[in-house]
Design a protein around this motif. Structure first.
Motif, mmCIF file in Angstrom:
data_model
loop_
_atom_site.group_PDB
_atom_site.id
_atom_site.type_symbol
_atom_site.label_atom_id
_atom_site.label_comp_id
_atom_site.label_asym_id
_atom_site.label_seq_id
_atom_site.Cartn_x
_atom_site.Cartn_y
_atom_site.Cartn_z
ATOM 1 N N LYS A 38 10.614 -4.471 17.493
ATOM 2 C CA LYS A 38 10.476 -4.330 15.720
ATOM 3 C C LYS A 38 8.966 -4.783 15.467
ATOM 4 O O LYS A 38 8.523 -5.779 16.132
ATOM 5 C CB LYS A 38 11.461 -5.341 15.145
ATOM 6 C CG LYS A 38 12.886 -4.888 15.187
ATOM 7 C CD LYS A 38 13.768 -5.661 14.380
ATOM 8 C CE LYS A 38 15.271 -5.414 14.587
ATOM 9 N NZ LYS A 38 16.026 -6.088 13.690
ATOM 10 N N LYS A 39 8.362 -3.940 14.537
ATOM 11 C CA LYS A 39 7.123 -4.392 14.514
ATOM 12 C C LYS A 39 7.034 -4.490 12.943
ATOM 13 O O LYS A 39 7.552 -3.779 12.053
ATOM 14 C CB LYS A 39 6.276 -3.035 14.692
ATOM 15 C CG LYS A 39 4.710 -3.062 14.426
ATOM 16 C CD LYS A 39 3.966 -1.672 14.477
ATOM 17 C CE LYS A 39 2.392 -1.837 14.410
ATOM 18 N NZ LYS A 39 1.570 -0.599 14.342
ATOM 19 N N GLN A 40 6.152 -5.745 12.825
ATOM 20 C CA GLN A 40 6.223 -6.016 11.239
ATOM 21 C C GLN A 40 5.082 -5.312 10.482
ATOM 22 O O GLN A 40 4.009 -5.175 11.315
ATOM 23 C CB GLN A 40 5.792 -7.651 11.218
ATOM 24 C CG GLN A 40 5.774 -8.034 9.729
ATOM 25 C CD GLN A 40 5.933 -9.661 9.879
ATOM 26 O OE1 GLN A 40 5.841 -10.131 10.752
ATOM 27 N NE2 GLN A 40 5.857 -10.228 8.628
ATOM 28 N N VAL A 41 5.103 -4.704 9.519
ATOM 29 C CA VAL A 41 4.054 -4.120 8.468
ATOM 30 C C VAL A 41 3.799 -4.827 7.226
ATOM 31 O O VAL A 41 4.884 -5.691 6.778
ATOM 32 C CB VAL A 41 4.390 -2.449 8.387
ATOM 33 C CG1 VAL A 41 4.654 -1.976 9.896
ATOM 34 C CG2 VAL A 41 5.751 -2.514 7.843
ATOM 35 N N VAL A 42 2.749 -4.563 6.557
ATOM 36 C CA VAL A 42 2.552 -4.929 5.529
ATOM 37 C C VAL A 42 3.267 -4.241 4.388
ATOM 38 O O VAL A 42 3.160 -2.946 4.528
ATOM 39 C CB VAL A 42 0.866 -4.913 5.264
ATOM 40 C CG1 VAL A 42 0.461 -5.605 3.976
ATOM 41 C CG2 VAL A 42 0.187 -5.724 6.447
ATOM 42 N N ILE A 43 3.818 -4.869 3.549
ATOM 43 C CA ILE A 43 4.460 -4.362 2.377
ATOM 44 C C ILE A 43 3.783 -3.042 1.710
ATOM 45 O O ILE A 43 4.493 -2.055 1.140
ATOM 46 C CB ILE A 43 5.240 -5.318 1.310
ATOM 47 C CG1 ILE A 43 6.246 -4.313 0.776
ATOM 48 C CG2 ILE A 43 4.413 -5.844 0.676
ATOM 49 C CD1 ILE A 43 7.216 -5.263 0.041
ATOM 50 N N THR A 44 2.469 -3.307 1.494
ATOM 51 C CA THR A 44 1.753 -2.371 0.681
ATOM 52 C C THR A 44 1.358 -0.970 1.547
ATOM 53 O O THR A 44 1.269 -0.138 0.945
ATOM 54 C CB THR A 44 0.361 -3.036 0.517
ATOM 55 O OG1 THR A 44 -0.319 -3.429 1.764
ATOM 56 C CG2 THR A 44 0.282 -4.341 -0.340
ATOM 57 N N ASP A 45 1.961 -1.014 2.968
ATOM 58 C CA ASP A 45 1.768 0.244 3.575
ATOM 59 C C ASP A 45 2.994 1.156 3.077
ATOM 60 O O ASP A 45 2.798 2.393 3.306
ATOM 61 C CB ASP A 45 2.153 0.034 5.059
ATOM 62 C CG ASP A 45 1.043 -0.655 5.622
ATOM 63 O OD1 ASP A 45 -0.127 -0.911 5.261
ATOM 64 O OD2 ASP A 45 1.090 -1.187 6.919
ATOM 65 N N PHE A 46 3.770 0.667 2.481
ATOM 66 C CA PHE A 46 4.879 1.389 1.877
ATOM 67 C C PHE A 46 4.572 2.239 0.438
ATOM 68 O O PHE A 46 4.965 3.084 -0.109
ATOM 69 C CB PHE A 46 6.246 0.866 1.634
ATOM 70 C CG PHE A 46 6.948 0.459 2.853
ATOM 71 C CD1 PHE A 46 7.290 1.288 3.877
ATOM 72 C CD2 PHE A 46 6.640 -0.874 3.264
ATOM 73 C CE1 PHE A 46 7.985 0.857 4.924
ATOM 74 C CE2 PHE A 46 7.316 -1.203 4.539
ATOM 75 C CZ PHE A 46 8.064 -0.204 5.311
ATOM 76 N N PHE A 47 3.591 1.575 -0.281
ATOM 77 C CA PHE A 47 3.202 2.089 -1.452
ATOM 78 C C PHE A 47 1.855 2.807 -1.620
ATOM 79 O O PHE A 47 1.684 3.686 -2.651
ATOM 80 C CB PHE A 47 3.092 0.835 -2.805
ATOM 81 C CG PHE A 47 4.334 -0.103 -2.634
ATOM 82 C CD1 PHE A 47 5.235 0.481 -3.248
ATOM 83 C CD2 PHE A 47 4.138 -1.313 -2.044
ATOM 84 C CE1 PHE A 47 6.504 -0.122 -3.444
ATOM 85 C CE2 PHE A 47 5.501 -1.886 -1.964
ATOM 86 C CZ PHE A 47 6.473 -1.252 -2.958
ATOM 87 N N PHE A 48 0.918 2.739 -0.671
ATOM 88 C CA PHE A 48 -0.123 3.463 -0.711
ATOM 89 C C PHE A 48 -0.191 4.219 0.633
ATOM 90 O O PHE A 48 0.135 4.091 1.583
ATOM 91 C CB PHE A 48 -1.519 2.326 -0.569
ATOM 92 C CG PHE A 48 -1.353 1.420 -1.703
ATOM 93 C CD1 PHE A 48 -1.812 1.653 -3.045
ATOM 94 C CD2 PHE A 48 -1.128 0.008 -1.366
ATOM 95 C CE1 PHE A 48 -1.770 0.873 -3.858
ATOM 96 C CE2 PHE A 48 -1.038 -0.761 -2.538
ATOM 97 C CZ PHE A 48 -1.502 -0.451 -4.029
ATOM 98 N N TYR A 49 -0.929 5.298 0.137
ATOM 99 C CA TYR A 49 -1.066 6.481 1.040
ATOM 100 C C TYR A 49 -2.331 6.134 2.009
ATOM 101 O O TYR A 49 -3.294 5.921 1.651
ATOM 102 C CB TYR A 49 -1.458 7.896 0.479
ATOM 103 C CG TYR A 49 -1.635 9.239 1.347
ATOM 104 C CD1 TYR A 49 -0.678 9.518 2.173
ATOM 105 C CD2 TYR A 49 -2.903 9.623 1.622
ATOM 106 C CE1 TYR A 49 -0.756 10.664 3.114
ATOM 107 C CE2 TYR A 49 -3.271 10.616 2.465
ATOM 108 C CZ TYR A 49 -2.147 11.031 3.046
ATOM 109 O OH TYR A 49 -2.463 12.160 3.898
ATOM 110 N N LYS A 50 -2.011 6.345 3.362
ATOM 111 C CA LYS A 50 -3.197 6.250 4.275
ATOM 112 C C LYS A 50 -3.623 7.383 5.106
ATOM 113 O O LYS A 50 -2.618 8.249 5.354
ATOM 114 C CB LYS A 50 -2.737 5.076 5.454
ATOM 115 C CG LYS A 50 -2.844 3.664 5.069
ATOM 116 C CD LYS A 50 -2.475 2.869 6.227
ATOM 117 C CE LYS A 50 -2.558 1.354 5.623
ATOM 118 N NZ LYS A 50 -2.304 0.586 6.957
ATOM 119 N N ASP A 51 -4.615 7.516 5.471
ATOM 120 C CA ASP A 51 -5.245 8.814 6.180
ATOM 121 C C ASP A 51 -4.971 8.360 7.764
ATOM 122 O O ASP A 51 -5.251 7.551 8.005
ATOM 123 C CB ASP A 51 -6.464 9.101 5.830
ATOM 124 C CG ASP A 51 -6.555 10.053 4.631
ATOM 125 O OD1 ASP A 51 -5.703 9.745 3.611
ATOM 126 O OD2 ASP A 51 -7.681 10.859 4.271
#
Length: 104
Positions: free
Chosen positions: A91-104
Motif C-alpha cells: 500500500k502506498k500512502q498519498v497526500v489527500i490533496t492529490d484527490f482534489f487537484f489535477y496534476k499533469d
C-alpha cells in the motif's frame, strides 16, 4: 533432410486421411501447450491470496477428521501473516490533496 518426404509413396485415401488427422492432432497439441504456458504466467494478487488462505484456514478448522492435524494449521496461519504483511507493504500512502487537484 532427416525428415521423410511424404510424397515419395503413392498414397491412398486412408493414408491421406491419417496424415491430415495427425497434422491436426499435432497442431492441437501445440495450441494446448501454448494455452498452458499462458495460464502459468497469470499473476495472483495479494488480496486474492489472502482471501484464499483465510478460506482454507476456516475450512481446515471446521474439519472433524483425524486427517487434518491441528499442528498443520500453524503453517497456513504463518503464510497468511506473511501475505498480510506483504499486502500492507504494497500500500502506498498519498497526500489527500492529490484527490482534489489535477496534476499533469
Amino acid at each position: 533432410m532427416d525428415e521423410e518426404i511424404l510424397t515419395e509413396d503413392i498414397l491412398d485415401e486412408n493414408h491421406i486421411i491419417n496424415l491430415i488427422q495427425n497434422e491436426i492432432h499435432n497442431k492441437n497439441d501445440n495450441l494446448n501447450y501454448s494455452d498452458n504456458s499462458e495460464k502459468e504466467s497469470e499473476l495472483i494478487s495479494l488480496n486474492d491470496t489472502s482471501k484464499s488462505l483465510h478460506t482454507w484456514i476456516t475450512f481446515f478448522e471446521q474439519q472433524q477428521t483425524d486427517k487434518f492435524k491441528t499442528e498443520d494449521i500453524n503453517l497456513f496461519k504463518k503464510y497468511l501473516k506473511v501475505v498480510k504483511r506483504l499486502e500492507f507493504q504494497a500500500k502506498k500512502q498519498v497526500v489527500i490533496t492529490d484527490f482534489f487537484f489535477y496534476k499533469d
